[in-house]
Design a protein around this motif. Sequence first.
Motif, PDB file in Angstrom:
ATOM      1  N   LEU A 355     -13.705 -10.536   4.013  1.00  0.00           N
ATOM      2  CA  LEU A 355     -12.999  -9.537   4.821  1.00  0.00           C
ATOM      3  C   LEU A 355     -11.603 -10.014   5.209  1.00  0.00           C
ATOM      4  O   LEU A 355     -10.708  -9.202   5.431  1.00  0.00           O
ATOM      5  CB  LEU A 355     -13.817  -9.225   6.081  1.00  0.00           C
ATOM      6  N   GLY A 356     -11.420 -11.325   5.291  1.00  0.00           N
ATOM      7  CA  GLY A 356     -10.124 -11.859   5.712  1.00  0.00           C
ATOM      8  C   GLY A 356      -9.063 -11.843   4.631  1.00  0.00           C
ATOM      9  O   GLY A 356      -7.893 -12.106   4.912  1.00  0.00           O
ATOM     10  N   LEU A 357      -9.443 -11.548   3.398  1.00  0.00           N
ATOM     11  CA  LEU A 357      -8.477 -11.545   2.300  1.00  0.00           C
ATOM     12  C   LEU A 357      -7.810 -10.179   2.212  1.00  0.00           C
ATOM     13  O   LEU A 357      -8.458  -9.174   1.927  1.00  0.00           O
ATOM     14  CB  LEU A 357      -9.166 -11.871   0.983  1.00  0.00           C
ATOM     15  N   SER A 358      -6.520 -10.133   2.468  1.00  0.00           N
ATOM     16  CA  SER A 358      -5.763  -8.887   2.358  1.00  0.00           C
ATOM     17  C   SER A 358      -4.599  -9.097   1.406  1.00  0.00           C
ATOM     18  O   SER A 358      -4.068 -10.206   1.268  1.00  0.00           O
ATOM     19  CB  SER A 358      -5.251  -8.437   3.729  1.00  0.00           C
ATOM     20  N   TYR A 359      -4.189  -8.032   0.752  1.00  0.00           N
ATOM     21  CA  TYR A 359      -3.092  -8.109  -0.213  1.00  0.00           C
ATOM     22  C   TYR A 359      -2.468  -6.726  -0.332  1.00  0.00           C
ATOM     23  O   TYR A 359      -3.094  -5.707  -0.026  1.00  0.00           O
ATOM     24  CB  TYR A 359      -3.606  -8.573  -1.584  1.00  0.00           C
ATOM     25  N   LEU A 388      -8.739  -0.035   1.789  1.00  0.00           N
ATOM     26  CA  LEU A 388      -9.718   0.986   1.441  1.00  0.00           C
ATOM     27  C   LEU A 388     -11.057   0.376   1.044  1.00  0.00           C
ATOM     28  O   LEU A 388     -12.117   0.950   1.298  1.00  0.00           O
ATOM     29  CB  LEU A 388      -9.168   1.847   0.299  1.00  0.00           C
ATOM     30  N   GLU A 389     -11.001  -0.792   0.407  1.00  0.00           N
ATOM     31  CA  GLU A 389     -12.214  -1.468  -0.068  1.00  0.00           C
ATOM     32  C   GLU A 389     -12.233  -2.894   0.462  1.00  0.00           C
ATOM     33  O   GLU A 389     -11.866  -3.834  -0.238  1.00  0.00           O
ATOM     34  CB  GLU A 389     -12.236  -1.463  -1.597  1.00  0.00           C
ATOM     35  N   LYS A 392     -14.519  -5.702  -1.566  1.00  0.00           N
ATOM     36  CA  LYS A 392     -14.448  -5.978  -3.002  1.00  0.00           C
ATOM     37  C   LYS A 392     -13.023  -5.879  -3.512  1.00  0.00           C
ATOM     38  O   LYS A 392     -12.148  -5.292  -2.871  1.00  0.00           O
ATOM     39  CB  LYS A 392     -15.356  -5.024  -3.785  1.00  0.00           C
ATOM     40  N   ILE A 393     -12.828  -6.488  -4.672  1.00  0.00           N
ATOM     41  CA  ILE A 393     -11.534  -6.460  -5.339  1.00  0.00           C
ATOM     42  C   ILE A 393     -11.780  -6.137  -6.811  1.00  0.00           C
ATOM     43  O   ILE A 393     -12.727  -6.654  -7.417  1.00  0.00           O
ATOM     44  CB  ILE A 393     -10.784  -7.805  -5.158  1.00  0.00           C
ATOM     45  N   SER A 394     -10.967  -5.251  -7.364  1.00  0.00           N
ATOM     46  CA  SER A 394     -11.221  -4.741  -8.715  1.00  0.00           C
ATOM     47  C   SER A 394     -10.040  -5.004  -9.637  1.00  0.00           C
ATOM     48  O   SER A 394      -8.884  -5.009  -9.204  1.00  0.00           O
ATOM     49  CB  SER A 394     -11.496  -3.233  -8.677  1.00  0.00           C
ATOM     50  N   ILE A 395     -10.344  -5.214 -10.913  1.00  0.00           N
ATOM     51  CA  ILE A 395      -9.322  -5.319 -11.949  1.00  0.00           C
ATOM     52  C   ILE A 395      -9.767  -4.478 -13.139  1.00  0.00           C
ATOM     53  O   ILE A 395     -10.946  -4.197 -13.312  1.00  0.00           O
ATOM     54  CB  ILE A 395      -9.098  -6.782 -12.400  1.00  0.00           C
ATOM     55  N   VAL A 396      -8.804  -4.071 -13.937  1.00  0.00           N
ATOM     56  CA  VAL A 396      -9.084  -3.311 -15.157  1.00  0.00           C
ATOM     57  C   VAL A 396      -8.587  -4.120 -16.344  1.00  0.00           C
ATOM     58  O   VAL A 396      -7.456  -4.635 -16.334  1.00  0.00           O
ATOM     59  CB  VAL A 396      -8.416  -1.926 -15.125  1.00  0.00           C
ATOM     60  N   ILE A 397      -9.423  -4.239 -17.375  1.00  0.00           N
ATOM     61  CA  ILE A 397      -9.126  -5.077 -18.538  1.00  0.00           C
ATOM     62  C   ILE A 397      -9.194  -4.210 -19.796  1.00  0.00           C
ATOM     63  O   ILE A 397     -10.229  -3.616 -20.082  1.00  0.00           O
ATOM     64  CB  ILE A 397     -10.121  -6.250 -18.648  1.00  0.00           C
ATOM     65  N   LYS A 398      -8.085  -4.138 -20.503  1.00  0.00           N
ATOM     66  CA  LYS A 398      -8.040  -3.409 -21.767  1.00  0.00           C
ATOM     67  C   LYS A 398      -8.317  -4.363 -22.918  1.00  0.00           C
ATOM     68  O   LYS A 398      -7.741  -5.457 -22.996  1.00  0.00           O
ATOM     69  CB  LYS A 398      -6.649  -2.775 -21.938  1.00  0.00           C
ATOM     70  N   SER A 399      -9.220  -3.974 -23.814  1.00  0.00           N
ATOM     71  CA  SER A 399      -9.590  -4.823 -24.949  1.00  0.00           C
ATOM     72  C   SER A 399      -8.492  -4.780 -26.000  1.00  0.00           C
ATOM     73  O   SER A 399      -8.374  -3.821 -26.760  1.00  0.00           O
ATOM     74  CB  SER A 399     -10.919  -4.339 -25.553  1.00  0.00           C
ATOM     75  N   GLU A 400      -7.651  -5.838 -26.022  1.00  0.00           N
ATOM     76  CA  GLU A 400      -6.530  -5.886 -26.972  1.00  0.00           C
ATOM     77  C   GLU A 400      -6.466  -7.213 -27.727  1.00  0.00           C
ATOM     78  O   GLU A 400      -6.372  -7.235 -28.939  1.00  0.00           O
ATOM     79  CB  GLU A 400      -5.210  -5.616 -26.234  1.00  0.00           C
ATOM     80  N   PRO A 494     -11.888   5.141  -5.936  1.00  0.00           N
ATOM     81  CA  PRO A 494     -12.885   4.063  -5.941  1.00  0.00           C
ATOM     82  C   PRO A 494     -14.292   4.611  -6.052  1.00  0.00           C
ATOM     83  O   PRO A 494     -14.523   5.818  -5.966  1.00  0.00           O
ATOM     84  CB  PRO A 494     -12.667   3.376  -4.590  1.00  0.00           C
ATOM     85  N   ILE A 495     -15.248   3.692  -6.245  1.00  0.00           N
ATOM     86  CA  ILE A 495     -16.650   4.091  -6.324  1.00  0.00           C
ATOM     87  C   ILE A 495     -17.103   4.622  -4.974  1.00  0.00           C
ATOM     88  O   ILE A 495     -16.462   4.408  -3.958  1.00  0.00           O
ATOM     89  CB  ILE A 495     -17.534   2.911  -6.764  1.00  0.00           C
ATOM     90  N   SER A 496     -18.246   5.328  -4.969  1.00  0.00           N
ATOM     91  CA  SER A 496     -18.741   5.928  -3.730  1.00  0.00           C
ATOM     92  C   SER A 496     -19.048   4.850  -2.713  1.00  0.00           C
ATOM     93  O   SER A 496     -19.266   3.690  -3.038  1.00  0.00           O
ATOM     94  CB  SER A 496     -19.994   6.744  -4.016  1.00  0.00           C
ATOM     95  N   GLY A 497     -19.111   5.259  -1.470  1.00  0.00           N
ATOM     96  CA  GLY A 497     -19.349   4.313  -0.384  1.00  0.00           C
ATOM     97  C   GLY A 497     -18.076   3.953   0.328  1.00  0.00           C
ATOM     98  O   GLY A 497     -18.093   3.282   1.338  1.00  0.00           O
ATOM     99  N   THR A 498     -16.901   4.406  -0.197  1.00  0.00           N
ATOM    100  CA  THR A 498     -15.626   4.153   0.452  1.00  0.00           C
ATOM    101  C   THR A 498     -14.912   5.478   0.612  1.00  0.00           C
ATOM    102  O   THR A 498     -15.141   6.417  -0.148  1.00  0.00           O
ATOM    103  CB  THR A 498     -14.755   3.207  -0.398  1.00  0.00           C
ATOM    104  N   PRO A 499     -13.996   5.600   1.574  1.00  0.00           N
ATOM    105  CA  PRO A 499     -13.295   6.860   1.769  1.00  0.00           C
ATOM    106  C   PRO A 499     -12.512   7.222   0.517  1.00  0.00           C
ATOM    107  O   PRO A 499     -11.685   6.454   0.055  1.00  0.00           O
ATOM    108  CB  PRO A 499     -12.357   6.556   2.943  1.00  0.00           C
ATOM    109  N   SER A 500     -12.777   8.361  -0.069  1.00  0.00           N
ATOM    110  CA  SER A 500     -12.111   8.725  -1.315  1.00  0.00           C
ATOM    111  C   SER A 500     -11.541  10.129  -1.278  1.00  0.00           C
ATOM    112  O   SER A 500     -11.221  10.700  -2.297  1.00  0.00           O
ATOM    113  CB  SER A 500     -13.105   8.605  -2.486  1.00  0.00           C
ATOM    114  N   ASP A 501     -11.415  10.697  -0.076  1.00  0.00           N
ATOM    115  CA  ASP A 501     -10.845  12.026   0.037  1.00  0.00           C
ATOM    116  C   ASP A 501      -9.332  11.919  -0.079  1.00  0.00           C
ATOM    117  O   ASP A 501      -8.680  11.302   0.752  1.00  0.00           O
ATOM    118  CB  ASP A 501     -11.240  12.628   1.391  1.00  0.00           C
TER     119      ASP A 501
END
Length: 712
Positions: A355-359, A388-389, A392-400, A494-501
């Motif tokens: 929870l203490g990690l912000s960016y 918002l989350e 958790k922290i998310s990344i997207v990886i394209k297969s190249e 984001p995935i459900s469980g977080t404010p996404s409106d």
Amino acid sequence: MDANHVVKKWSSSNEKISTVQAALRLLLVAVFLGSLLMWIMAPTNTFKQSWLPSIQAKLNSTYFEPKQGARLLIYTLPILLVAAMGCFYLHMGKKLKNDKMARYCRNPRFASWKKPVLIKGPLGIVSRVELAFLIMFIALLSWTFATYISNYFAKINPNSAAEQGEKVWQSKLDSAALTLGLVGNICLAFLFFPVTRGSSLLPLFGLTSENSIKYHIWLGNITMTLFTAHGICFFIYWAVTNELSQMLKWDKTGVSNLAGEVALVTGLAMWLTTIPRIRRKLFELFFYTHYLYIIFMIFCILHVGISFCGMMLPNVYLFVVDRYLRFLQSQRNVRLLSARVLPCETLELNLGKSLGLSYNPLGIMFINVPSISKLQWHPFSITSSSTLEPNKISIVIKSEGSWTKKLYQMLSSPSSLDRLEVSVEGPYAPASKDFLRYDTLVMVSGGSGITPFISIIRELIYMSTMLNYKAPKVILICAFKNSSELTMLDLILPISGTPSDNSNLQLQIEAFVTREKEPKIDNIKPIKAIKFKPHAKDEPLSSILGPKHWLWLGMIIASSFVIFLILLGIITRYYIYPIDHNTNKIFSTTWRSVINVLVMCICIVMTASAAVFWNKRQNDIETSQVQNMVGTTGTPSSYDLELENHPRQSLSQATNVHYGRRPDLRRMLLEYNGSSTNVFASGPKRLRQEVATICSSGLADNLHFESISFSW
């Protein structure tokens, strides 16, 4: 009444912090300008014959060798002082971030200086301010070269050359070769600053590690050009004076030519693999060859001796601090919670974080998967929002490339993994949310270039929904090759469980599918959701130095350097001075350099390890409290993986899909008439150049350009 009292007290506290910050800012500017003055004066006779001898005389003691002490005071101390004080400045800035947001975000000062002036040249996209600093740096190099050459050549005449058994042109060649090396040292003194990812100096200048890579490339090319010319000139000089044996010279108390040649060869090996075509086709060769920087720097120091390394020491010192902290962070296994496998050969990885990690948005982090390669680290854009989350922290990886293709094959195979071991370095993000300054945000992307923008949209969703903040209007223009890549739009929310409106956010998406004239939804596979079972030893991602990262980093820099000076003084007084008596003619220069490097590394390891150990204890306590809370209240909603396989209706209503054509960027950008519009461009080089050309054309003064390139 009590509430008003609290507000007044909080406002008064912020005013005090602002006052301290302003005083620090003035001090930082004064130290920086003073240091710059010394760099300008360094090649002059005034500095060499008056200033430097005076400083050496005052520092002449049994604890420090005069030449080394003077250079530490002139070149090393000011930069490390700026770096340490800059950490405290940034720490206070985090406290004021929320209070300043409303006042700061609507003031696009100096925005015109960020407009691109060079677009399609070898330097890439260059803004006005970047060009101005580049010209000033070239002017410094030119001034230094011209002044040194002028002073050296003034002392050369037929008589002085004859005394050395040389011709005049040979003596001048010798001086020119030496001068090229001295000028190259200036470039070397800046070379590691752009790649010191966690440095306080980058955010102080409004830079990020991602955007600074091009400066490292510029400096590397100039450095190796000068050092190569330096070596070639000396080889020619030794050949024409019949002194080729000098190539193998390793003096006990002087310059070691052989060490310089080893450094040059390793530098050339790194330089050759940076050729764009080689780097693209043989990335692993480039990656592994760049580890030669360790040999390069060690032999550079052995070549000239530690006494003359005060100029290059600050950037090496800060890089070693950063590199060791990254090493400690990389030893932890991060908790991988879930993944989404998209039909366009793209992955979304969701990792647990403290929870203490912000960016801030537009951040990146480096990922290592030992089951693929224990040595390779790859950077990816962060798509999540820490507000918002929070869990958790998310990344997207394209297969190249080969590495990403192996990862995609592992996760897309029918036999899903229960656990994937992952290590992380980072995150590295901008120090401020500059995009909030503008009324309108236009984000232009091609292919996987959309990923940096997802974090901005998620952050604005949080601010407009949870904080009722009047967020800028957002227009996303994205180009894809085929329909399957449209599924990347599903990652915006984001995935459900977080404010996404996102109803409070003015969001407009214009998606272009360039290689298909009509939808081919029937052939698109559904998004595959994977839930992992983390190991008990897997930890949530946290800052290696905790929430007060800048404060701890400043303490590490300051305390390690003070301890270094104390230990160096003791070693000099009781070991080196009784042998050498500050003559520099008895004690081995190589051994003195080795001692200094070892002591420096020991001091950094001691202080950084102590800081990391303390923060790890605090983080373990926090993690234990969270786990206890989970055990009594159930699984947190952010870990509840009810993944959606279709775009949310609100997002669908904001999206227009166009088939069989490319976006008319010129028309679309010029029709946005907001008072201030920030235009981001992310993706292929040609797309970024096209957007930069439009923004710099002068047809619309309200367009402010910012390029996001995947330089790492």
